[in-house]
Design a protein around this motif. Structure first.
Motif, PDB file in Angstrom:
ATOM      1  N   HIS A   1       0.829  -1.204   0.000  1.00  0.00           N
ATOM      2  CA  HIS A   1       0.000   0.000   0.000  1.00  0.00           C
ATOM      3  C   HIS A   1       0.870   1.263   0.000  1.00  0.00           C
ATOM      4  N   LEU A   2       1.887   1.274   0.826  1.00  0.00           N
ATOM      5  CA  LEU A   2       2.722   2.472   0.977  1.00  0.00           C
ATOM      6  C   LEU A   2       3.442   2.833  -0.314  1.00  0.00           C
ATOM      7  N   ILE A   3       3.996   1.836  -0.998  1.00  0.00           N
ATOM      8  CA  ILE A   3       4.719   2.161  -2.231  1.00  0.00           C
ATOM      9  C   ILE A   3       3.763   2.530  -3.357  1.00  0.00           C
ATOM     10  N   GLY A   4       2.471   2.156  -3.215  1.00  0.00           N
ATOM     11  CA  GLY A   4       1.482   2.561  -4.198  1.00  0.00           C
ATOM     12  C   GLY A   4       0.871   3.911  -3.893  1.00  0.00           C
ATOM     13  N   GLN A   5       0.644   4.195  -2.600  1.00  0.00           N
ATOM     14  CA  GLN A   5       0.040   5.467  -2.218  1.00  0.00           C
ATOM     15  C   GLN A   5       1.067   6.592  -2.094  1.00  0.00           C
ATOM     16  N   TYR A   6       2.321   6.238  -1.857  1.00  0.00           N
ATOM     17  CA  TYR A   6       3.396   7.239  -1.761  1.00  0.00           C
ATOM     18  C   TYR A   6       4.528   6.816  -2.698  1.00  0.00           C
ATOM     19  N   PRO A   7       4.273   6.830  -3.999  1.00  0.00           N
ATOM     20  CA  PRO A   7       5.213   6.222  -4.960  1.00  0.00           C
ATOM     21  C   PRO A   7       6.567   6.917  -5.054  1.00  0.00           C
ATOM     22  N   ASP A   8       6.637   8.188  -4.670  1.00  0.00           N
ATOM     23  CA  ASP A   8       7.910   8.915  -4.777  1.00  0.00           C
ATOM     24  C   ASP A   8       8.670   8.945  -3.449  1.00  0.00           C
ATOM     25  N   PHE A   9       8.155   8.246  -2.446  1.00  0.00           N
ATOM     26  CA  PHE A   9       8.718   8.339  -1.101  1.00  0.00           C
ATOM     27  C   PHE A   9       9.674   7.198  -0.792  1.00  0.00           C
ATOM     28  N   TYR A  10       9.359   5.994  -1.286  1.00  0.00           N
ATOM     29  CA  TYR A  10      10.144   4.810  -0.934  1.00  0.00           C
ATOM     30  C   TYR A  10      10.950   4.326  -2.131  1.00  0.00           C
ATOM     31  N   ARG A  11      12.166   3.862  -1.843  1.00  0.00           N
ATOM     32  CA  ARG A  11      13.093   3.431  -2.897  1.00  0.00           C
ATOM     33  C   ARG A  11      13.079   1.924  -3.143  1.00  0.00           C
ATOM     34  N   ALA A  12      12.544   1.146  -2.172  1.00  0.00           N
ATOM     35  CA  ALA A  12      12.544  -0.317  -2.319  1.00  0.00           C
ATOM     36  C   ALA A  12      11.498  -0.918  -1.394  1.00  0.00           C
ATOM     37  N   CYS A  13      11.082  -2.145  -1.735  1.00  0.00           N
ATOM     38  CA  CYS A  13      10.084  -2.866  -0.930  1.00  0.00           C
ATOM     39  C   CYS A  13      10.409  -4.355  -0.959  1.00  0.00           C
ATOM     40  N   ALA A  14      10.251  -5.009   0.200  1.00  0.00           N
ATOM     41  CA  ALA A  14      10.379  -6.472   0.292  1.00  0.00           C
ATOM     42  C   ALA A  14       9.183  -6.973   1.087  1.00  0.00           C
ATOM     43  N   ALA A  15       8.348  -7.816   0.468  1.00  0.00           N
ATOM     44  CA  ALA A  15       7.096  -8.260   1.091  1.00  0.00           C
ATOM     45  C   ALA A  15       7.029  -9.779   1.113  1.00  0.00           C
ATOM     46  N   ARG A  16       6.655 -10.340   2.268  1.00  0.00           N
ATOM     47  CA  ARG A  16       6.515 -11.777   2.443  1.00  0.00           C
ATOM     48  C   ARG A  16       5.029 -12.129   2.537  1.00  0.00           C
ATOM     49  N   ASN A  17       4.582 -12.979   1.633  1.00  0.00           N
ATOM     50  CA  ASN A  17       3.187 -13.436   1.617  1.00  0.00           C
ATOM     51  C   ASN A  17       2.193 -12.299   1.860  1.00  0.00           C
ATOM     52  N   PRO A  18       2.245 -11.251   1.046  1.00  0.00           N
ATOM     53  CA  PRO A  18       1.383 -10.090   1.297  1.00  0.00           C
ATOM     54  C   PRO A  18      -0.044 -10.308   0.796  1.00  0.00           C
ATOM     55  N   VAL A  19      -1.003  -9.681   1.479  1.00  0.00           N
ATOM     56  CA  VAL A  19      -2.366  -9.585   0.960  1.00  0.00           C
ATOM     57  C   VAL A  19      -2.358  -8.492  -0.112  1.00  0.00           C
TER      58      VAL A  19
END
Length: 644
Positions: A509-527
Motif C-alpha cells: 500500500h505504501l509504495i502505491g500510495q506514496y510512490p515517490d517516497f520509498y526506494r525499495a520494498c520487500a514483502a513476504r506473503n502479502p495480501v
C-alpha cells in the motif's frame, strides 16, 4: 532446567539442547538468591517432540520421534522406566507438537492430546474431503484425548467428548478421575486456528467414566486453563468470537462460581496495565494460590505482571519501566516454580537471556538475577516514539487514540549523508524484542505499532475494523515522518519498507500510495487483493471483518462486499508503484494464498516495473523453514543494498 532451539545452517535444521543451573539461596531467607553457579556444557536433545515433568517431579514423560515412529518414554531418577511404541500400537494418529495439545503426567497415568492421521480414512472414502484446522495445522482434523496406564502399558481414548468439538489443552482435575479440556467447535466448518484467539470454544470437565459437562459460557472463546496448586481454583482466558483474531482477553476464575479476575481493557491510561494479549504459561500460580503471574504487551514492549486474587490489583514485576533506553524491552514469563519466576528477556541490541527472581511480598520489588549474559550484543541505540494522529486522521468511532513506533539505529553514522531507513511493518504484534536478522543490518530499522496493534487496549484493536488500507497506512506514514523530523541523521532519500502478511499488505500500500517516497520494498506473503482472497483464506471471518462487514458462516459474497474489499487492497494502487519490489511467497500458504503475490508480480511485470519473486513450494505463511529464512534474509539484504 531450560531447553533452547538453535538454527544449524550446515544441517539445515533447528537443534534443541538443554542447559541446567544451580541456584543457592540464603539459609535464613530462601527467597534471596546468594549464588548462581555457572552451568555446565549444553546437552543436545535428540528427537524430543514433547516433554513434561509430573507434579511430584519424580517422573518425566517424553514423546520422541525416531524415523517414522513415535515413542512414549517415562524416565525416573534411575533411568528409562517404560517405553511404548505409539506408532506400533496403532490406537490413535500421530502426536502433534503444539502448545494447544500438551502432555501431562500425574502419578501412574498420563493424559495427552493426540490427533488422528490419514491412516484412519478407509480406502473407499479416500477421496472424501476432510476438513482441517488451516494454516500450519494441515491434516490435523479430529483430536482425541488419551490416557496411558503406566503399570500395564495400556492406552485408552477417552469417550464422550461432544461430537461437535475438537479437544485440547487438557489437564487433570484434582481427583485424578476427571480432566478439564478446551473444546473448539468445528461445526458448520473449521476456521484457521493458528494465531487466532477468537475461535468459538468452551471449557469442559470429562470424568473417566464418560460424563462430560460444559463449565463455561456459550458463544465465547476460551483458552489456557490453569489449576491452582491446591486444585480448588481454575483460571482461563476468555474473549469474543470472531472480530480481530488477536485481541484483548479477560482472565476468568472458577471456584464454585465463575468470576472475572481481570477484565478486557478498552483504553489504558499512560503507565497503566493494558490488558492480556497472550497465552498463560503452563505454571503461573504462586505457591499459596493467591497470585497469578503472566506476561503481556503494554504499548511497544512486553512486561511481566502479577495479579492478586483477592484485591485484583495488577503489578508490574520488571525493573525496566523507569528507563526503557538502558534495559530490556521484552519480558516473557516462562514458568513459576515454588514462587521462583523464570523469564526470557531481550531487546533490539541484546539477544535473549534468562533471568530469575522470586515473587515479592507486599510493597516489595523483585530482585532479578541474570543467569548468563548473551555471548554477544549489538552496537545499536533504540528509542520509543509516541505518535498522535492529526485531527483529519482521527478515528471518529474511537477518537483520541495514539500509537507507537521504535527507532533502532547504529551508534555511529555510516556515511555523511545519513543512515538509510528500513520501515518494518508487523502483521500481528511487535515489541522491543531481539530479532536476529534485524540486528545484522547496518541500517536504521523503524518498526511501527499502528492503531490496531496489541498492547494499546481493545479500542485500538477495534478501531482498525473497516479501516484497513487507510488508517493503518496513514499511521505508518505518520510515524515515518515523525522519525525523520526528530532525527536529522536519517536519510529521507533512502527509505525502504518491508513486512509480512498484513505487514506485506501495508508495505505494498505504501509504495502505491506514496510512490515517490520509498526506494525499495520487500514483502513476504502479502495480501494484495482482498476480494480474490475471500474464497481461499483459512480465516474468511477476518476477511469480512477487516473490511467492515459482519461475518456469519452462511455468508455469500455480494457485489458490495467484493467492491469494498477491492478498494481497500494494494492492487488498486499498483499502477502507481515505482519502487523495486521483492516478493517472497510460500507455496503451501493457507492463510494468504501465494496467488496474491503472483497477482501483483504479473501487474508489475506487464508494466516493466522492477520485481523479483522468490517461490518456496514447501513452506507456508510464516516462511519458517531454516533454508527459507536464510534465503529470504540474504535476498532482502541484497535487495536493500542494491536499491538503497
Amino acid at each position: 532446567h531450560a531447553e533452547w532451539i538453535q538454527t544449524d545452517l550446515v544441517r539445515n535444521s533447528r537443534l534443541r539442547y538443554s542447559q541446567q543451573w544451580t541456584l543457592i539461596a540464603d539459609s535464613n531467607n530462601h527467597k534471596n538468591i546468594r549464588t548462581v553457579l555457572p552451568p555446565g556444557p549444553c546437552s543436545p536433545l535428540s528427537g524430543e517432540l514433547l516433554s513434561e515433568l509430573s507434579p511430584t517431579r519424580g517422573l518425566r514423560a517424553v514423546v520422541r520421534e525416531t524415523g517414522s515412529q513415535q515413542l512414549l518414554e517415562i524416565w525416573d531418577r534411575h533411568g528409562l522406566r517404560k517405553s511404548l511404541n505409539l506408532s506400533a500400537l496403532n490406537i490413535h494418529g500421530r502426536v502433534y507438537d503444539d502448545i494447544r495439545l500438551p502432555v501431562l503426567v500425574r502419578k501412574h497415568t498420563l493424559i495427552s492430546s493426540l490427533l488422528y492421521g490419514d491412516v484412519f480414512v478407509s480406502t473407499q472414502d479416500r477421496s472424501v474431503y476432510c476438513e482441517d484446522w488451516g494454516e500450519a495445522l494441515t491434516s490435523k482434523s479430529v483430536p482425541v484425548l488419551c490416557v496411558v496406564d503406566l503399570h500395564h502399558g495400556e492406552i485408552d481414548v477417552l469417550q464422550s467428548v461432544p461430537q461437535d468439538v475438537s479437544p485440547g489443552q487438557a489437564l487433570w482435575a484434582p481427583c485424578s478421575q476427571a480432566v478439564f479440556f478446551v473444546g473448539w467447535y468445528h461445526e458448520p466448518f473449521r476456521l484457521g486456528l493458528k494465531f487466532c484467539s477468537n475461535r468459538r470454544s468452551a471449557l469442559f470437565r470429562l470424568s473417566l467414566d464418560g460424563h462430560c459437562e460444559c463449565i463455561s459460557g456459550d458463544n465465547l472463546s476460551v483458552s489456557c486453563p490453569r489449576l491452582s496448586p491446591d486444585g480448588s481454583t481454575l483460571i482461563y482466558l476468555q474473549g469474543s468470537v470472531f472480530g480481530p483474531h488477536n485481541q484483548c482477553l479477560s482472565l476468568d476464575l472458577k471456584s464454585g462460581k465463575t468470576s472475572t479476575m481481570l477484565d478486557v481493557v478498552s483504553r489504558p491510561q499512560t503507565g497503566d496495565f493494558a490488558g492480556v494479549y497472550e497465552a498463560l504459561p503452563s505454571h503461573c500460580w504462586s505457591a499459596d494460590g493467591e497470585k497469578v503471574v503472566f506476561s503481556s504487551a503494554v504499548r511497544n514492549w512486553k512486561d511481566v505482571f502479577m495479579v492478586d486474587r483477592g484485591t485484583k490489583k495488577v503489578s508490574s514485576l520488571s525493573d525496566n519501566l523507569s528507563d526503557l533506553s538502558k534495559v530490556y524491552g521484552s519480558w516473557k514469563l516462562l514458568t513459576v516454580q515454588r514462587d521462583l519466576m523464570v523469564v526470557c528477556c531481550s531487546s533490539p541490541n541484546s539477544p535473549p537471556t534468562l533471568r530469575v527472581g522470586f515473587l515479592p511480598s507486599a510493597d516489595e520489588t523483585v530482585t532479578w538475577r541474570t543467569l548468563q549474559q548473551p555471548v554477544t550484543t549489538f552496537d545499536y541505540l533504540w528509542t520509543v516514539l509516541d505518535v498522535t494522529p492529526t485531527s483529519d486522521e482521527d478515528n471518529l468511532r474511537y477518537p483520541g487514540l495514539d500509537f507507537g513506533a521504535i527507532l533502532v539505529k547504529p551508534s555511529h553514522l555510516l556515511c555523511e549523508t545519513g543512515t538509510p531507513v528500513v520501515v518494518f511493518i508487523h502483521g500481528l504484534d511487535l515489541s522491543l524484542a531481539f530479532r536476529r536478522h534485524s540486528a545484522s543490518l547496518p541500517l536504521c530499522l523503524h518498526p511501527v505499532n499502528y492503531r490496531g496493534s496489541t498492547g494499546f487496549g481493545q479500542d485500538s484493536i477495534l478501531s482498525l475494523i473497516g479501516q484497513v488500507g487507510s488508517q493503518d497506512v496513514k499511521d505508518v506514514q505518520r510515524a515515518v515522518m515523525a522519525a525523520l523530523q526528530n532525527d536529522k541523521t536519517l536519510d529521507p532519500k533512502r527509505l525502504a519498507v518491508i513486512g509480512g502478511s498484513h505487514g506485506g499488505f501495508l508495505s505494498c500500500h505504501l509504495i502505491g500510495q506514496y510512490p515517490d517516497f520509498y526506494r525499495a520494498c520487500a514483502a513476504r506473503n502479502p495480501v494484495i487483493n482482498a476480494a480474490t482472497l475471500l474464497g481461499t483464506s483459512d480465516i474468511v471471518d477476518w476477511r469480512y471483518t477487516s473490511a467492515g462487514f459482519q461475518f456469519s458462516y452462511d455468508n455469500i459474497p455480494t457485489a458490495e462486499t467484493l467492491a469494498a474489499m477491492l478498494l481497500k487492497s494494494p492492487i488498486t494502487h499498483a499502477a502507481q508503484i515505482k519502487a523495486p519490489v521483492l516478493l517472497m511467497l510460500g507455496g503451501k500458504d493457507r492463510r494468504v494464498s501465494p496467488h496474491q503475490g503472483l497477482e501483483l508480480y504479473k501487474v508489475l511485470k506487464s508494466r516493466g516495473s522492477p520485481v523479483r519473486l522468490l517461490w518456496f513450494p514447501e513452506d507456508g505463511h510464516s516462511l519458517s523453514r531454516v533454508d527459507t529464512q536464510v534465503d529470504c534474509f540474504l535476498n532482502t539484504v541484497l535487495w536493500l543494498t542494491q536499491h538503497l
